[in-house]
Design an enzyme around this catalytic site. Structure first.
Site, PDB file in Angstrom:
ATOM      1  CB  SER A  39      22.823 -11.033 -20.404  1.00  0.00           C
ATOM      2  OG  SER A  39      23.295 -12.145 -21.161  1.00  0.00           O
ATOM      3  N   GLY A  75      21.410  -3.829 -25.377  1.00  0.00           N
ATOM      4  CA  GLY A  75      20.449  -2.889 -24.819  1.00  0.00           C
ATOM      5  C   GLY A  75      20.510  -2.775 -23.311  1.00  0.00           C
ATOM      6  CB  ALA A 130      15.423 -16.713 -23.448  1.00  0.00           C
ATOM      7  CB  VAL A 155      13.131 -11.266 -23.853  1.00  0.00           C
ATOM      8  CG1 VAL A 155      13.007 -12.012 -25.173  1.00  0.00           C
ATOM      9  CG2 VAL A 155      13.937 -12.091 -22.853  1.00  0.00           C
ATOM     10  CE1 TYR A 188       8.408   0.065 -28.346  1.00  0.00           C
ATOM     11  CE2 TYR A 188       7.195   0.650 -26.365  1.00  0.00           C
ATOM     12  CZ  TYR A 188       8.195  -0.071 -26.989  1.00  0.00           C
ATOM     13  OH  TYR A 188       8.963  -0.935 -26.262  1.00  0.00           O
ATOM     14  CB  THR A 248      18.408  -0.709 -28.107  1.00  0.00           C
ATOM     15  OG1 THR A 248      17.031  -0.689 -28.534  1.00  0.00           O
ATOM     16  CG2 THR A 248      18.542   0.003 -26.759  1.00  0.00           C
TER      17      THR A 248
END
Length: 390
Positions: free
Chosen positions: A49, A52, A112, A139, A237, A273
């Protein structure tokens, strides 16, 4: 009290310090993009949270729909030598915003992936929220320790199948330069480890934990945020090791749906980000995209996501059941224009064909610098307390 003048110190796109006032202003600027509207009470759990799209989703849900919730992130406090991380300061300001709006938000600063974190968070959900209506999973982590095996996995940014090279944007003393970056081939083990870190296993564990505690609301839905992007960045990517993890995330959504959970992935558009700025080629691509078409901000896209999650708008799904928030980016005319600029970019013309200066300013904003309205010559309090909950 620990006040001092904070200046940007770092290397490349990584800064060692963050500016507290600048980070707070970034949160307020994001909230200013949102118009509130009446809505029935909803609750959310946001994993990731503080930065990004996870941050944008938190702020959009809070400011537009008055959602109550719990946010989970992993940030560092200030020390004698360094400021706190940017996400620490952004979280503190997000909590202040929630309090001003009269909403109940708690933020947990912990790993997390750990079962102990899940226990702590679910205790908060049970005591403060009752049930969860929405779970947002956002995440991006370099490593993960599986609490059930004790094994630590490391994610990598590598190609699959064959080596790859890409144009990449860098800066020397503030001047943009074009580089050629070689990308190694990932081994099978590196691909598997990247999937373990960035894939869907932990997302599924969060949902199972909520189910075991009977904390899912009757209309519960969950979404994991992902990215596809352009063919220009695809070899590193989407067709690379990170892409294998994203594919696993999407397969996890399908498996959860088979088990009766309303689970989807959301394909967001390009953004600057902290995670994306570290990927070779992404900085150049985003700079070109901004030059030829502009960008939809993470908050704008998050508003569209909430409209679909709350049922205000019908889900914009592709053939694989993914929410598509990136259609503006992958429009043929846009991609053709970006491709032409990419092919024409050279060391001599990079400042003209790409919005390089804009990109560098956006990276600095991630750490609270170059934010209009902030006095960077003034001392600022760097020892900001973690919010205990609104």
């Amino acid at each position: 009290m620990s006040e001092r003048v904070v200046k940007p110190v770092g290397r490349g796109f990584l800064f060692l310090d963050s500016h507290p006032a600048g980070c707070a202003r970034v949160v307020r600027d994001m909230a200013a993009e949102v118009s509130s509207r009446p809505a029935e009470r909803r609750t959310a759990l946001v994993i990731g949270s503080s930065s990004g799209y996870g941050l944008a989703t938190t702020i959009a849900g809070l400011a537009r729909y008055g959602i109550d919730g719990v946010g989970v992130c992993f940030e560092k406090a200030a020390t004698a030598r360094r400021t706190a991380t940017a996400g620490w300061y952004r979280t503190a300001e997000t909590a202040a915003l929630a309090a001003e709006l009269g909403r109940s938000w708690s933020f947990v600063n912990a790993d997390a992936f750990a079962d102990t974190t899940k226990d702590e968070v679910l205790d908060l959900v049970a005591s403060r929220l009752g049930k969860i209506d929405h779970l947002i999973y956002s995440v991006a982590a370099p490593r993960r320790t599986d609490p059930r095996t004790g094994e630590t996995y490391q994610s990598v940014l590598k190609a699959i199948g064959a080596p790859h090279s890409t144009k990449s944007l860098a800066f020397e003393d503030g001047t943009p330069v074009l580089q050629e970056v070689g990308i190694e081939v990932a081994t099978d083990d590196e691909i598997a480890q990247t999937v373990k870190v960035m894939g869907g296993e932990d997302w599924a564990r969060w949902i199972t934990a909520l189910q075991d505690r009977d904390l899912l609301g009757p209309a519960f839905n969950t979404v994991a945020l992902t990215y596809i992007g352009s063919e220009l960045t695809g070899p590193l990517y989407r067709q690379g090791s990170i892409g294998a993890a994203k594919a696993d995330l999407e397969q996890t959504a399908l498996k959860l749906a088979v088990d009766g959970v309303a689970a989807m992935t959301s394909v967001n558009g390009a953004a600057v980000t902290q995670a994306s700025s570290a990927i070779p080629g992404i900085g150049l691509y985003v700079s070109l995209l901004h030059k030829v078409a502009g960008l939809q901000t993470p908050v704008q896209q998050s508003i569209a996501l909430w409209e679909q999650l709350t049922g205000e708008a019908a889900p914009d799904l592709d053939d694989e059941g993914r929410i598509r928030l990136d259609r503006w980016e992958l429009n043929d005319d846009v991609q053709n224009a970006v491709r032409a600029q990419w092919q024409s970019a050279t060391h001599d013309n990079i400042a003209e064909v790409a919005d390089a200066a804009w990109f560098l300013a956006e990276v600095r904003r991630l750490y609270g610098f170059d934010v209009p309205g902030v006095d960077y010559e003034a001392e600022t309090e760097v020892d900001v307390e973690w919010p205990t909950g609104a």
